[in-house]
Enzyme design. Structure first.
Site, PDB file in Angstrom:
ATOM      1  N   SER A  67      36.214 101.549  17.158  1.00 34.93           N
ATOM      2  CA  SER A  67      36.543 101.215  15.772  1.00 34.93           C
ATOM      3  C   SER A  67      36.217 102.367  14.830  1.00 34.93           C
ATOM      4  CB  SER A  67      35.774  99.958  15.335  1.00 34.93           C
ATOM      5  OG  SER A  67      36.157  98.835  16.088  1.00 34.93           O
ATOM      6  N   ARG A  80      30.972 102.224   7.746  1.00 35.14           N
ATOM      7  CA  ARG A  80      30.537 100.914   8.226  1.00 35.14           C
ATOM      8  C   ARG A  80      31.057  99.803   7.319  1.00 35.14           C
ATOM      9  NH1 ARG A  80      27.294  98.746  12.027  1.00 35.14           N
ATOM     10  NH2 ARG A  80      26.630 100.788  12.803  1.00 35.14           N
ATOM     11  N   HIS A 124      34.452  99.257   8.500  1.00 33.81           N
ATOM     12  CA  HIS A 124      34.370  98.597   9.801  1.00 33.81           C
ATOM     13  C   HIS A 124      34.090  97.109   9.646  1.00 33.81           C
ATOM     14  CE1 HIS A 124      31.920  97.259  13.342  1.00 33.81           C
ATOM     15  NE2 HIS A 124      32.910  97.817  14.004  1.00 33.81           N
TER      16      HIS A 124
END
Length: 224
Positions: free
Chosen positions: A20, A44, A47
């Protein structure tokens, strides 16, 4: 609908996260708006939400990353505005750092205070946290009233500025305004999002990104 769906071959949970991040990196090529640890945080966030717009919306106080890392290295107390945010910061990351994560929303004193003073529980929880816990990091992903009260208490001198405030309340009533208050305060190191977007999971993932930095440091030094 016809045709075969081609799936990526990913064997382990850790491989999914790694893949990812690789996809996010490839879709946001260098030079990027953020570098280093700021990029790790922004990545993040993407993500967690699959929302690339956050890269343009996230804002970092100049001292936020350094101050947040220092607090985590010291084994700080973290206060969240929801149980969801608390659960989103797993103890497998916090325990090795000696950090404690607490949410006071269901504390009996908070419930009683909110009822007596006709405020939200988030407002009352912020006041109780300031008076009793004195957390070094605040993670606010849901309640604008918590963020507004925090900023007001700092400006009134009732509490000293925390090491870091992750200010990401989501919604349509005072969410954007509360984050604007935080970013205009000046004395509070913050990581925040402009506008209406946010949420508990998003706010929690910022702490996870910072914790990963400190855990990686300790692994390199042989401490863990």
């Amino acid at each position: 609908m016809s045709g075969k769906v081609e799936l990526m071959a990913v064997a382990k949970p850790g491989d999914i996260e790694k893949k990812s991040f690789e996809i996010i990196d490839s879709e946001v090529p260098e030079p990027r708006r953020f570098e280093g640890i700021e990029w790790q945080i922004a990545r993040r966030m993407v993500h967690t939400t699959a929302d690339f717009d956050l890269i343009d919306l996230v804002r970092f106080h100049p001292d936020a990353v350094a101050s947040g890392l220092e607090a985590l290295r010291a084994g700080c107390t973290i206060a969240t505005d929801t149980e969801m945010a608390r659960c989103g910061i797993p103890m497998r990351r916090m325990t090795p750092l000696g950090c404690d994560v607490r949410c006071l929303m269901n504390d009996p004193d908070v419930i009683a205070s909110a009822k007596k003073n006709l405020t939200t529980r988030a407002h009352a929880a912020m006041e109780l946290a300031a008076d009793t816990m004195r957390p070094e990091i605040h993670v606010i992903g849901n309640a604008p009233t918590a963020l507004i009260r925090l900023v007001n208490m700092v400006e009134e001198g009732r509490m000293k500025p925390p090491a870091l405030v992750v200010g990401m309340p989501v919604g349509f009533v005072n969410a954007a305004e509360s984050k604007a208050m935080l970013m205009h305060c000046g004395s509070i190191p913050y990581i925040a999002i402009e506008g209406r977007k946010g949420g508990s999971a998003l706010a929690a993932c910022v702490i996870n990104a910072l914790a990963e930095v400190v855990l990686a440091e300790r692994e390199l030094s042989g401490e863990i």
